[in-house]
Every structure is written in structure tokens, then in C-alpha cells.
Design an enzyme around this catalytic site. Structure first.
Site, PDB file in Angstrom:
ATOM      1  N   ASP A   8       0.783  -1.173   0.140  1.00 46.21           N
ATOM      2  CA  ASP A   8       0.051   0.056  -0.051  1.00 46.21           C
ATOM      3  C   ASP A   8       0.940   1.227   0.087  1.00 46.21           C
ATOM      4  O   ASP A   8       1.801   1.353   0.847  1.00 46.21           O
ATOM      5  CB  ASP A   8      -0.964  -0.010   1.175  1.00 46.21           C
ATOM      6  N   ASP A 129     -15.323  -2.808  -1.733  1.00 41.21           N
ATOM      7  CA  ASP A 129     -14.929  -2.587  -0.363  1.00 41.21           C
ATOM      8  C   ASP A 129     -16.213  -2.306   0.470  1.00 41.21           C
ATOM      9  O   ASP A 129     -16.982  -1.464   0.233  1.00 41.21           O
ATOM     10  CB  ASP A 129     -14.064  -1.220  -0.269  1.00 41.21           C
TER      11      ASP A 129
END
Length: 238
Positions: A8, A129
Site C-alpha cells: 500500500d 470494499d
């Protein structure tokens, strides 16, 4: 089941967030390309990248770090975060990405996902998500009333390569993945489903694999923390 090590990216660094909170970022490294090489050397078959700044900005922000990773390794790489138009999709695929992940636009511009999947077969994934079974968008900052399975069904006939399902409340929390919800989604659709969020141990990986229907799992913090040994995990899953 494929294990996807995650990098990330925030401000050019390798970080992990806790439940998607940009203020709760832990920096695990300042050289993303070196981290990518380490994952490759441990035997990784794929790499999962997220441009966190991009997810909030709605456009690529950590492009230099992504390009450094692509130059450093010859593994297939998938990227999500801030990819919201066809020009950006094409640009990333031209630069060597194996797969781009479309999340926010899957809710807001589903026709773009269909168009991209038709133009680039096998190279488009949908990122779903969710918090409490409802889809969140724009870097998880906005919650919708869209149901996870309903959204997934919209793309079953679109030719997308995979659905990446992230349980936001589990992400970065080292509390275990939401196996029941991920398995239910995988059984409900005819698209490969990849689990993300909370994968924190070998037991989690084995439990996901034991469902028989989950195609992959993404892990970040557990690899950085040493809770999962990547090489051992890859051998166990082989």
C-alpha cells in the site's frame, strides 16, 4: 488459491492503514521497489498494489513508486486506487500492469467497467470494499446503500477477471478475515473472488482455502509483521 502480497503506497512509502484510516498509517518501508523484490525473492507469484493517495484524490498519485516496482520485478502486478477513467486504465496497462482494479467507478460508472473489461479482457478486476455488507467508495470515505452481492451480480456477464472483496472493519486489524461473507460472495457469483482485509495467520489462509471457492487472498500487515512467513505460506498453498 493465490496469495497476493500487498504494498500500500502513501506519499511514496510502503504503509498499512488501520481500517482505512489515512491518519492511522504505519510506515513499513521507504523503498517500495526493494519491498517488491523481497516479495519476489520469497516466491510470490503476483503483487497487489494500492495507491492510497490516489484513492482519495481520484487520480494516480504514487505513479513513480508503481513504475519503480514494475521496473524492479517481472511478476504480474495488479493496482487499485484512483483509477476512474479509460485513459488512466489504458495508461497503466501500457506501462506494464497485468491488471487494474476498479472500485469507486464500479458503483458510480458501471458502464466504464464493462467497456474496460471488453477492451482489455482478463485485465480488469472489480474492487468491492464493504462495511457491514454495504459498499464504500472514494477511499472508503463514502458509504453507500449498495449491497455487496447485488453489486457483484452487475458484473457477472461483463468479463471481469476477478472481484476483490475487502472487509474494511477487518483491514489492517490483524483480526482475521470475514470468511463467511467472502465465501457467500464467492458462491453467489461466477467470477473468481479474492479475499482482502484481516488475513493475519496461516490458519486464516488455510480456512479461506478450505472453503474451496475463494480464488485468492491478499495480505499486507501480517507479512510485514512476520505473522505470516511468505515463503512458507506459498509452499503450504501450492
Amino acid at each position: 488459491m493465490i496469495l497476493y502480497p500487498a504494498i500500500d503506497l502513501k506519499d511514496g512509502n510502503c504503509v498499512r492503514l488501520l481500517r482505512g484510516d489515512m491518519e492511522a498509517a504505519t510506515v513499513f518501508g521507504t523503498d517500495p521497489a526493494a519491498q517488491a523484490r523481497a516479495f519476489r525473492d520469497a516466491g510470490a507469484e503476483w503483487l497487489h498494489l494500492v495507491d492510497l493517495n490516489g484513492a482519495f484524490a481520484g487520480k494516480p498519485v504514487n505513479a513513480a513508486a508503481v513504475e519503480a516496482i514494475l521496473a524492479a520485478i517481472d511478476l504480474p502486478v495488479q493496482l487499485g486506487g484512483g483509477i476512474r477513467d479509460m485513459a488512466t486504465i489504458e495508461g497503466w496497462l501500457d506501462r506494464g500492469l497485468a491488471r487494474v482494479i476498479l472500485g469507486t467507478v464500479a458503483v458510480e460508472q458501471p458502464e466504464l467497467v464493462r467497456e474496460a473489461a471488453m477492451a482489455f479482457p482478463g485485465k480488469i478486476a472489480v474492487g468491492i470494499d464493504a462495511r457491514g455488507g454495504r459498499v464504500a467508495t472514494r477511499g472508503w470515505a463514502e458509504e453507500t446503500d449498495v449491497n455487496v452481492v447485488d453489486l457483484a451480480h452487475r458484473f457477472e456477464d461483463a468479463g471481469v477477471a476477478a472481484i476483490i472483496y475487502t472487509d474494511i472493519d477487518r483491514d489492517g486489524a490483524m483480526a482475521g478475515p470475514n470468511i463467511a461473507a467472502t465465501e457467500a460472495l464467492a458462491r453467489a457469483v461466477n467470477v473468481p473472488v479474492i479475499a482482502s482485509g484481516g488475513v493475519s495467520s496461516m490458519q486464516d489462509l488455510m480456512a479461506l482455502r478450505a472453503t474451496g471457492v475463494i480464488a485468492g487472498a491478499i495480505s499486507g500487515r501480517a507479512l510485514y509483521d512476520g505473522a505470516i512467513d511468505l515463503n512458507a505460506a506459498l509452499k503450504a498453498l501450492a
